[in-house]
Design a protein around this motif. Structure first.
Motif, short mmCIF file in Angstrom:
data_model
loop_
_atom_site.label_atom_id
_atom_site.label_comp_id
_atom_site.label_asym_id
_atom_site.label_seq_id
_atom_site.Cartn_x
_atom_site.Cartn_y
_atom_site.Cartn_z
N UNK A 303 -66.86 18.04 -35.52
CA UNK A 303 -65.51 18.54 -35.81
C UNK A 303 -64.87 19.18 -34.59
N UNK A 304 -65.70 19.64 -33.65
CA UNK A 304 -65.16 20.28 -32.45
C UNK A 304 -64.39 19.30 -31.58
N UNK A 305 -64.54 17.98 -31.84
CA UNK A 305 -63.77 16.99 -31.08
C UNK A 305 -62.27 17.13 -31.33
N UNK A 312 -63.20 34.81 -33.20
CA UNK A 312 -62.36 35.81 -33.89
C UNK A 312 -61.02 35.25 -34.35
N UNK A 313 -60.78 33.95 -34.17
CA UNK A 313 -59.45 33.37 -34.37
C UNK A 313 -58.92 33.58 -35.77
N UNK A 314 -59.75 33.44 -36.80
CA UNK A 314 -59.27 33.63 -38.18
C UNK A 314 -58.75 35.05 -38.40
N UNK A 315 -59.42 36.03 -37.79
CA UNK A 315 -59.06 37.43 -38.02
C UNK A 315 -57.94 37.91 -37.11
N UNK A 316 -57.76 37.25 -35.98
CA UNK A 316 -56.74 37.70 -35.03
C UNK A 316 -55.51 36.81 -34.97
N UNK A 317 -55.57 35.63 -35.60
CA UNK A 317 -54.42 34.72 -35.54
C UNK A 317 -54.09 34.13 -36.91
N UNK A 318 -55.02 33.40 -37.50
CA UNK A 318 -54.71 32.64 -38.72
C UNK A 318 -54.32 33.54 -39.88
N UNK A 350 -67.35 35.20 -46.45
CA UNK A 350 -67.03 33.77 -46.37
C UNK A 350 -66.25 33.46 -45.09
N UNK A 351 -65.26 34.29 -44.77
CA UNK A 351 -64.47 34.05 -43.56
C UNK A 351 -65.34 34.26 -42.32
N UNK A 352 -66.22 35.26 -42.35
CA UNK A 352 -67.11 35.50 -41.21
C UNK A 352 -68.03 34.30 -40.98
N UNK A 353 -68.59 33.77 -42.05
CA UNK A 353 -69.47 32.61 -41.92
C UNK A 353 -68.71 31.40 -41.40
N UNK A 354 -67.49 31.23 -41.87
CA UNK A 354 -66.69 30.09 -41.42
C UNK A 354 -66.32 30.21 -39.95
N UNK A 355 -66.25 31.43 -39.46
CA UNK A 355 -65.88 31.65 -38.06
C UNK A 355 -66.93 31.10 -37.09
N UNK A 356 -68.12 30.81 -37.61
CA UNK A 356 -69.17 30.27 -36.75
C UNK A 356 -68.86 28.84 -36.31
N UNK A 358 -66.86 25.96 -34.61
CA UNK A 358 -65.90 26.02 -33.49
C UNK A 358 -64.52 25.47 -33.83
N UNK A 359 -64.45 24.42 -34.67
CA UNK A 359 -63.14 23.85 -35.04
C UNK A 359 -62.56 24.67 -36.18
N UNK A 360 -61.39 25.24 -35.97
CA UNK A 360 -60.80 26.15 -36.95
C UNK A 360 -59.37 25.75 -37.26
N UNK A 361 -59.02 25.82 -38.53
CA UNK A 361 -57.65 25.64 -39.00
C UNK A 361 -57.41 26.59 -40.16
#
Length: 543
Positions: A303-305, A312-318, A350-356, A358-361
């Motif tokens: 998915x990182x492709x 920290x992107x979910x907590x600082x941006x999304x 759940x959000x912390x685990x998902x942060x592991x 690399x591909x985030x949306x």
């Protein structure tokens, strides 16, 4: 003598007399005895004894849902087109409605995508919308309105699940918490905007909302069953939310390990059987779609492709962008109302685990937003209730001011999204410009297809369409396409007829409003220079 021999009245006789006195009003002075006897012996009809229904009962029960539904419907109608992430379910719903059992004509066989997806959500929405689509087909209504139909119906399903959650919030935390929950949700752009978009995440979101409502209600096994259905059929990553909530229920002894294992295994096997049965028929091979997605994303880590973000992107941006003022309020709510803590911790985990990964949306964690909004609504309610106290009044003013800022940000985000589908608008403009009955072949390149074009946007004969891939710029001159919708402005043998602008960025400016949208040409419509009929039409030209 007769009085002494009269039997004493029993308790039941006294009760009947008292009931009669309460039910029958005293006769007015001067009223005749016949009227009095009539009032005594004639019982009131049941409808006369019933209390009148409270005024506005329907609006009181459905008013909040009407408000959220109106906003979601506005987003759907104003931004009807879909992007590449939604393409599988959009094309699947089109094919189910228009090709029915002719699977060989389905789009997914020609363009299968990177990983397979389930047809179960597309089947559900298509079946519900089929009566309306059937009527539209009888009257030759353009397929574009079928797209609106399926999207509006999906929005209804999502918002009905949100209603179930809202009702439980009202029962558990009160009317004021319910009101702030709805207000905060209405001010957030992304949740209602996504609610009608046929993403696997949105199908899973409806089940997650249902699970949250069961959780508040105390139906813990139903909570796990809803999350298992979401994980096995629609989004395998919901297994992290299932695990965190299941662990919390076990630690709090809300359920026993034995019954959890028994119910979870039976539900999982049923869901696996359903998706394997349906999707093996549709994909013409034995498969479990979400298992292949799990293998692709987690085991192969491919998915990182599609891009990566920091941990920290979910907590600082999304989440800040999607929740706006509710984001700081949800953190405050944990400290102001301890009742929400057992519900917030598993969702936060759940959000912390998902942060592991690399591909985030944002859509990957959209299922956490409703529960975070519940915590934010408790904080807003507490601040509002204490607004007359010293210190709290300043907090209330800041909160109300943040509401206005959130509304402004959502308006800007909506305008950016409105201008983010140039491919769909370009095909619509092309249809409106050429009304001739001559057969026309339109080639749609990958960027145009990814930015708004789906099979719902296609017209009937004389229009024909091609999405053939890997055609070089030089090769177009050798092909006999009537029109091209392409991201390139100059192609040999074709004349640029018009261009469609798309959103590029937001620019700060030293005036009111302080933000402005910067747009630039994204999709170009080009006509074959060997066709004189095309050149004779009045085209606006390209910049």
């Amino acid at each position: 003598m007769h009085g002494r021999n009269r039997p004493a009245p029993t308790d039941s006789t006294h009760r009947r007399r008292r009931a009669l006195r309460r039910r029958v009003p005293l006769a007015e002075p001067g009223a005749g005895s016949s009227a009095h006897r009539s009032s005594v012996h004639t019982p009131l009809p049941p409808m006369a004894r019933a209390k009148p229904a409270p005024a506005g009962g329907w609006l009181a029960g459905w008013g909040w849902d009407l408000m959220l539904g109106s906003i979601a419907a506005f987003y759907t109608v104003m931004v009807p087109y879909t992007k590449v992430e939604e393409s599988f379910n959009v094309q699947a719903m089109h094919d189910i409605l228009y090709h029915t059992y002719h699977i060989e004509k389905y789009d997914h066989l020609e363009f299968p995508g990177v990983v397979p997806r389930t047809f179960i959500g597309a089947f559900g929405i298509s079946i519900l919308s089929s009566p309306a689509v059937f009527i539209m087909r009888l009257f030759h209504v353009p397929k574009f309105y079928s797209l609106l139909t399926v999207r509006l119906l999906l929005g209804c399903v999502t918002l009905m699940s949100l209603r179930l959650l809202r009702v439980q919030v009202k029962k558990k935390f009160g009317n004021q918490a319910e009101a702030f929950f709805v207000i905060l949700t209405a001010m957030q752009f992304h949740l209602l905007f996504y609610s009608s978009r046929p993403l696997p995440n949105v199908f899973a979101l409806a089940l997650v909302n249902l699970a949250y409502s069961f959780w508040f209600k105390g139906s813990y096994l139903c909570t796990l069953q809803a999350l298992i259905f979401a994980s096995v059929v629609f989004r395998c990553d919901m297994i992290m939310l299932l695990g965190s909530i299941g662990l919390a229920l076990l630690l709090s002894r809300s359920i026993s390990l034995l019954e959890a294992v028994k119910y979870c295994i039976s539900t999982a096997l049923t869901c696996i059987g359903l998706t394997v049965l349906v999707d093996s028929i549709m994909w013409r091979r034995i498969l479990w779609p979400e298992f292949e997605v799990l293998w692709f994303n987690s085991v192969l880590n491919r998915s990182s492709e599609w891009g990566t973000h920091p941990i920290h992107w979910y907590f600082t941006s999304a989440l800040p962008r999607s929740m706006l003022v509710a984001y700081p309020l949800c953190m405050v709510g944990v400290f102001l109302d301890r009742r929400i803590v057992p519900y917030m911790l598993p969702v936060f985990l759940f959000v912390v685990l998902y942060s592991k990964l690399p591909h985030k949306e944002l859509r990957f964690v959209i299922g956490s937003i409703p529960m975070l909004n519940v915590s934010a609504s408790l904080a807003a309610s507490r601040i509002y209730n204490n607004r007359k106290k010293a210190g709290w009044n300043l907090l209330c003013i800041l909160m109300l001011g943040s509401f206005l800022v959130s509304l402004g940000y959502s308006a800007v985000t909506f305008m950016a999204s409105y201008n983010n589908y140039p491919g769909g608008y370009a095909l619509k403009a092309l249809h409106e410009a050429d009304y001739s009955v001559k057969e026309k072949m339109v080639h749609i390149d990958a960027f145009t297809a990814m930015s708004g074009v789906s099979r719902f946007c296609e017209n009937e004969y004389p229009w024909r369409y091609s999405k053939e891939e890997e055609i070089s710029i030089e090769e177009f001159q050798k092909r006999n396409f009537t029109y091209l919708l392409n991201e390139h402005r100059n192609i040999s043998g074709y004349k640029c007829l018009f261009a469609l602008d798309g959103f590029s960025r937001v620019k700060l400016q030293p005036r009111i409003p302080p933000l402005s949208l910067v747009k630039e040409p994204k999709v170009f419509a080009l006509g074959n220079m060997r066709d004189p009929d095309i050149l004779s039409l009045n085209w606006p030209g390209c910049p």
